[in-house]
Design a protein around this motif. Structure first.
Motif, short mmCIF file in Angstrom:
data_model
loop_
_atom_site.label_atom_id
_atom_site.label_comp_id
_atom_site.label_asym_id
_atom_site.label_seq_id
_atom_site.Cartn_x
_atom_site.Cartn_y
_atom_site.Cartn_z
N ILE A 63 0.84 -1.20 0.00
CA ILE A 63 0.00 0.00 0.00
C ILE A 63 0.87 1.25 0.00
N SER A 64 1.89 1.27 0.82
CA SER A 64 2.70 2.48 0.96
C SER A 64 3.64 2.71 -0.21
N VAL A 65 4.14 1.65 -0.83
CA VAL A 65 5.15 1.81 -1.88
C VAL A 65 4.54 1.87 -3.27
N ASP A 66 3.53 1.06 -3.53
CA ASP A 66 3.04 0.95 -4.90
C ASP A 66 1.52 1.05 -4.99
N CYS A 67 0.93 1.83 -4.14
CA CYS A 67 -0.52 2.08 -4.17
C CYS A 67 -1.34 0.79 -4.16
N GLY A 68 -0.84 -0.22 -3.51
CA GLY A 68 -1.58 -1.46 -3.34
C GLY A 68 -1.51 -2.42 -4.51
N GLN A 69 -0.74 -2.09 -5.53
CA GLN A 69 -0.61 -3.02 -6.66
C GLN A 69 0.29 -4.18 -6.26
N ILE A 70 -0.17 -5.37 -6.59
CA ILE A 70 0.61 -6.57 -6.27
C ILE A 70 1.63 -6.78 -7.37
N ARG A 71 2.88 -6.79 -7.00
CA ARG A 71 3.96 -7.03 -7.95
C ARG A 71 4.70 -8.27 -7.49
N MET A 72 4.88 -9.21 -8.40
CA MET A 72 5.50 -10.48 -8.06
C MET A 72 6.94 -10.29 -7.59
N PHE A 73 7.65 -9.32 -8.17
CA PHE A 73 9.04 -9.15 -7.75
C PHE A 73 9.15 -8.68 -6.31
N VAL A 74 8.11 -8.04 -5.79
CA VAL A 74 8.11 -7.66 -4.38
C VAL A 74 8.01 -8.91 -3.51
N LEU A 75 7.11 -9.81 -3.86
CA LEU A 75 6.97 -11.05 -3.09
C LEU A 75 8.23 -11.91 -3.19
N ILE A 76 8.83 -11.96 -4.38
CA ILE A 76 10.08 -12.71 -4.55
C ILE A 76 11.19 -12.06 -3.72
N GLY A 77 11.23 -10.74 -3.69
CA GLY A 77 12.22 -10.04 -2.87
C GLY A 77 12.06 -10.35 -1.39
N GLU A 78 10.82 -10.41 -0.92
CA GLU A 78 10.59 -10.77 0.49
C GLU A 78 11.09 -12.18 0.78
N ILE A 79 10.82 -13.10 -0.12
CA ILE A 79 11.27 -14.48 0.08
C ILE A 79 12.79 -14.54 0.08
N ILE A 80 13.43 -13.84 -0.84
CA ILE A 80 14.89 -13.82 -0.89
C ILE A 80 15.46 -13.25 0.40
N GLY A 81 14.90 -12.14 0.88
CA GLY A 81 15.37 -11.53 2.12
C GLY A 81 15.20 -12.45 3.31
N TRP A 82 14.05 -13.14 3.38
CA TRP A 82 13.79 -14.05 4.49
C TRP A 82 14.79 -15.20 4.47
N VAL A 83 15.00 -15.79 3.28
CA VAL A 83 15.91 -16.93 3.16
C VAL A 83 17.34 -16.51 3.47
N LEU A 84 17.76 -15.35 2.97
CA LEU A 84 19.11 -14.85 3.27
C LEU A 84 19.30 -14.65 4.77
#
Length: 127
Positions: A63-84
């Motif tokens: 909501i704060s960064v991209d007006c609520g649009q779901i972007r797959m690269f954001v979810l992939i980034g979260e997964i990468i950050g969590w795994v790292l």
């Protein structure tokens, strides 16, 4: 709404940071589970709470960064950050936490033997 490549890169990097922060949040639950043994029902409740926290954090981030649009690269980034985080700092944090918890349990055991055990022994003899 159009977003630049630089903006997408920034969103991706911040999503990695969010994923790492969510990994640190998970470590709180892991340390609690190491310190105190819980029945499976309590572990399930903790996992549900963690999933809720992750969902709310991801929602608020989108909501704060991209007006609520779901972007797959954001979810992939979260997964990468969590795994790292999980396989680097998370391993270190859990290893240190285990040693600290063992030390605290050892000190509490000694204090119990020094102060409480004699009192309970005297009370048993009095009975």
């Amino acid at each position: 709404m159009e977003i630049t490549i630089a903006g997408q890169t920034w969103m991706f990097l911040m999503a990695i940071a969010l994923g790492a922060a969510l990994g640190a949040c998970y470590d709180v639950f892991r340390v609690i589970r190491i310190a105190v043994v819980h029945p499976p029902a309590i572990v399930m409740v903790q996992d549900i709470i963690y999933c809720f926290v992750c969902a709310v954090a991801t929602f608020l981030y989108m909501i704060s960064v991209d007006c609520g649009q779901i972007r797959m690269f954001v979810l992939i980034g979260e997964i990468i950050g969590w795994v790292l985080y999980y396989f680097t700092l998370g391993t270190l944090v859990i290893g240190i936490s285990k040693h600290i918890i063992q030390g605290v349990k050892y000190i509490l055991g000694l204090l119990y033997k020094i102060f409480c055990a004699p009192i309970f022994s005297i009370l048993k003899k009095i009975k």
